[in-house]
Design a protein around this motif. Sequence first.
Motif, PDB file in Angstrom:
ATOM      1  N   ARG A 203       0.655   1.474  -4.025  1.00  0.00           N
ATOM      2  CA  ARG A 203       1.226   0.404  -2.944  1.00  0.00           C
ATOM      3  C   ARG A 203       2.912   0.612  -2.758  1.00  0.00           C
ATOM      4  O   ARG A 203       3.465   1.462  -3.737  1.00  0.00           O
ATOM      5  N   GLY A 204       3.357  -0.320  -2.234  1.00  0.00           N
ATOM      6  CA  GLY A 204       4.833  -0.408  -2.102  1.00  0.00           C
ATOM      7  C   GLY A 204       5.329   0.230  -0.868  1.00  0.00           C
ATOM      8  O   GLY A 204       4.915   0.486   0.147  1.00  0.00           O
ATOM      9  N   ASP A 205       6.688   0.743  -1.092  1.00  0.00           N
ATOM     10  CA  ASP A 205       7.639   1.344  -0.208  1.00  0.00           C
ATOM     11  C   ASP A 205       6.836   2.581   0.453  1.00  0.00           C
ATOM     12  O   ASP A 205       6.828   3.422  -0.353  1.00  0.00           O
ATOM     13  N   PRO A 206       6.660   2.574   1.694  1.00  0.00           N
ATOM     14  CA  PRO A 206       5.967   3.884   2.374  1.00  0.00           C
ATOM     15  C   PRO A 206       6.912   4.976   2.034  1.00  0.00           C
ATOM     16  O   PRO A 206       6.317   6.086   1.772  1.00  0.00           O
ATOM     17  N   GLY A 207       8.126   5.016   1.837  1.00  0.00           N
ATOM     18  CA  GLY A 207       9.168   6.044   1.710  1.00  0.00           C
ATOM     19  C   GLY A 207       9.039   6.581   0.354  1.00  0.00           C
ATOM     20  O   GLY A 207       9.366   7.754   0.086  1.00  0.00           O
ATOM     21  N   LYS A 208       8.566   5.911  -0.411  1.00  0.00           N
ATOM     22  CA  LYS A 208       8.388   6.247  -1.972  1.00  0.00           C
ATOM     23  C   LYS A 208       7.103   6.763  -2.339  1.00  0.00           C
ATOM     24  O   LYS A 208       6.586   7.180  -3.547  1.00  0.00           O
ATOM     25  N   ARG A 209       5.831   6.701  -1.612  1.00  0.00           N
ATOM     26  CA  ARG A 209       4.437   6.959  -1.771  1.00  0.00           C
ATOM     27  C   ARG A 209       4.208   8.165  -2.248  1.00  0.00           C
ATOM     28  O   ARG A 209       3.399   8.314  -3.074  1.00  0.00           O
ATOM     29  N   ALA A 210       5.041   9.441  -1.642  1.00  0.00           N
ATOM     30  CA  ALA A 210       4.552  10.719  -2.261  1.00  0.00           C
ATOM     31  C   ALA A 210       5.106  10.731  -3.651  1.00  0.00           C
ATOM     32  O   ALA A 210       4.254  11.327  -4.528  1.00  0.00           O
ATOM     33  N   ALA A 211       6.009  10.409  -3.893  1.00  0.00           N
ATOM     34  CA  ALA A 211       6.487  10.543  -5.460  1.00  0.00           C
ATOM     35  C   ALA A 211       5.740   9.648  -6.256  1.00  0.00           C
ATOM     36  O   ALA A 211       5.193  10.137  -7.195  1.00  0.00           O
TER      37      ALA A 211
ATOM     38  N   ARG B   8      -6.234  15.786   5.502  1.00  0.00           N
ATOM     39  CA  ARG B   8      -5.187  16.623   5.529  1.00  0.00           C
ATOM     40  C   ARG B   8      -3.830  16.095   5.860  1.00  0.00           C
ATOM     41  O   ARG B   8      -2.912  16.514   5.704  1.00  0.00           O
ATOM     42  N   ARG B   9      -3.862  14.774   6.326  1.00  0.00           N
ATOM     43  CA  ARG B   9      -2.446  13.951   6.490  1.00  0.00           C
ATOM     44  C   ARG B   9      -2.106  13.430   5.033  1.00  0.00           C
ATOM     45  O   ARG B   9      -2.840  12.840   4.455  1.00  0.00           O
ATOM     46  N   PRO B  10      -0.776  13.623   4.960  1.00  0.00           N
ATOM     47  CA  PRO B  10       0.016  12.776   3.761  1.00  0.00           C
ATOM     48  C   PRO B  10      -0.471  11.301   3.784  1.00  0.00           C
ATOM     49  O   PRO B  10      -0.299  10.800   4.944  1.00  0.00           O
ATOM     50  N   GLY B  11      -0.951  10.832   2.849  1.00  0.00           N
ATOM     51  CA  GLY B  11      -0.953   9.252   2.710  1.00  0.00           C
ATOM     52  C   GLY B  11      -0.711   8.661   1.380  1.00  0.00           C
ATOM     53  O   GLY B  11       0.107   9.105   0.736  1.00  0.00           O
ATOM     54  N   ARG B  12      -1.383   7.576   1.352  1.00  0.00           N
ATOM     55  CA  ARG B  12      -1.193   6.686  -0.072  1.00  0.00           C
ATOM     56  C   ARG B  12      -1.999   7.047  -1.084  1.00  0.00           C
ATOM     57  O   ARG B  12      -1.969   6.417  -2.046  1.00  0.00           O
ATOM     58  N   SER B  13      -3.212   7.851  -0.922  1.00  0.00           N
ATOM     59  CA  SER B  13      -3.990   7.851  -1.736  1.00  0.00           C
ATOM     60  C   SER B  13      -4.519   9.382  -2.034  1.00  0.00           C
ATOM     61  O   SER B  13      -4.187  10.430  -1.409  1.00  0.00           O
ATOM     62  N   VAL B  14      -5.420   9.753  -3.295  1.00  0.00           N
ATOM     63  CA  VAL B  14      -5.739  10.877  -3.870  1.00  0.00           C
ATOM     64  C   VAL B  14      -7.498  10.461  -4.141  1.00  0.00           C
ATOM     65  O   VAL B  14      -7.599   9.187  -4.826  1.00  0.00           O
ATOM     66  N   LEU B  15      -8.226  11.446  -4.164  1.00  0.00           N
ATOM     67  CA  LEU B  15      -9.525  11.248  -4.743  1.00  0.00           C
ATOM     68  C   LEU B  15      -9.279  11.973  -6.212  1.00  0.00           C
ATOM     69  O   LEU B  15      -8.811  13.171  -6.219  1.00  0.00           O
ATOM     70  N   VAL B  16      -9.908  11.097  -7.296  1.00  0.00           N
ATOM     71  CA  VAL B  16      -9.946  11.773  -8.544  1.00  0.00           C
ATOM     72  C   VAL B  16     -11.067  11.838  -9.244  1.00  0.00           C
ATOM     73  O   VAL B  16     -11.860  10.903  -9.003  1.00  0.00           O
TER      74      VAL B  16
END
Length: 228
Positions: free
Chosen positions: A149-157, A179-187
């Motif tokens: 969550r939080g600032d979209p510009g910092k989501r990747a980091a 395929r699109r970068p987003g705010r989540s990953v499957l773990v």
Amino acid sequence: MRLSSLGHPADSCDLPLSPAGPAPAAPAWAVRPYAVLRALARAGFGSGGTDLHLQGSLTAAAGLATAEPADCAVALAVADVHTRADEEPDRERLARLLARALPDGDDALRRAALFARPGEALLTTPGGRRYVPFDPAASQERLVLLAVRGDPGKRAAELARAVACARRAGALSAWPPGRRPGRSVLVLLPAARLTAVRASVAEEFRGRGRPVPRFLNIAVAGAARREE
């Protein structure tokens, strides 16, 4: 065509059924459904017009892509209405139709929505698709969606930090849900390490004064279907 959405009650619209030519102006939420309906009309599904009402339970905060599954739901619903009662809509045909109508979409997500099977992973290739066993529960593992969550510009980091922390706590692997970068990953992680992974990620983010990521349990389910 009459389009309405529970999420946009003030933005219902009536749009002309024009299978060819430039699309008319439409509310942002209705652009994709209208493109799908026009493509279906060109293929003979709903050529006399369609009344469509959309309702979705997932918000963007969940971290899952919803556009392609919604496209598939619209296509299946309309095609089902215009298919003989003793037949199922041709999903292969609908997949090709959607790929042409919305070429910028994630075709792997569409095919997952249309062709998934419980307890199996769907592998898509240029030559078709194949299935391999994938049942985390049967092997004492868990599949979860980790969404920052939080600032979209910092989501990747922030997502990279969350994954690194989850791996240190025992997660086995992580990959994006599209395929699109987003705010989540499957773990994928051992079931016995779920609490430890969640606690470790939460502690790392709280220690930096950042919003704690969300964890959502994921089931390896089947394809989109009608709920009777």
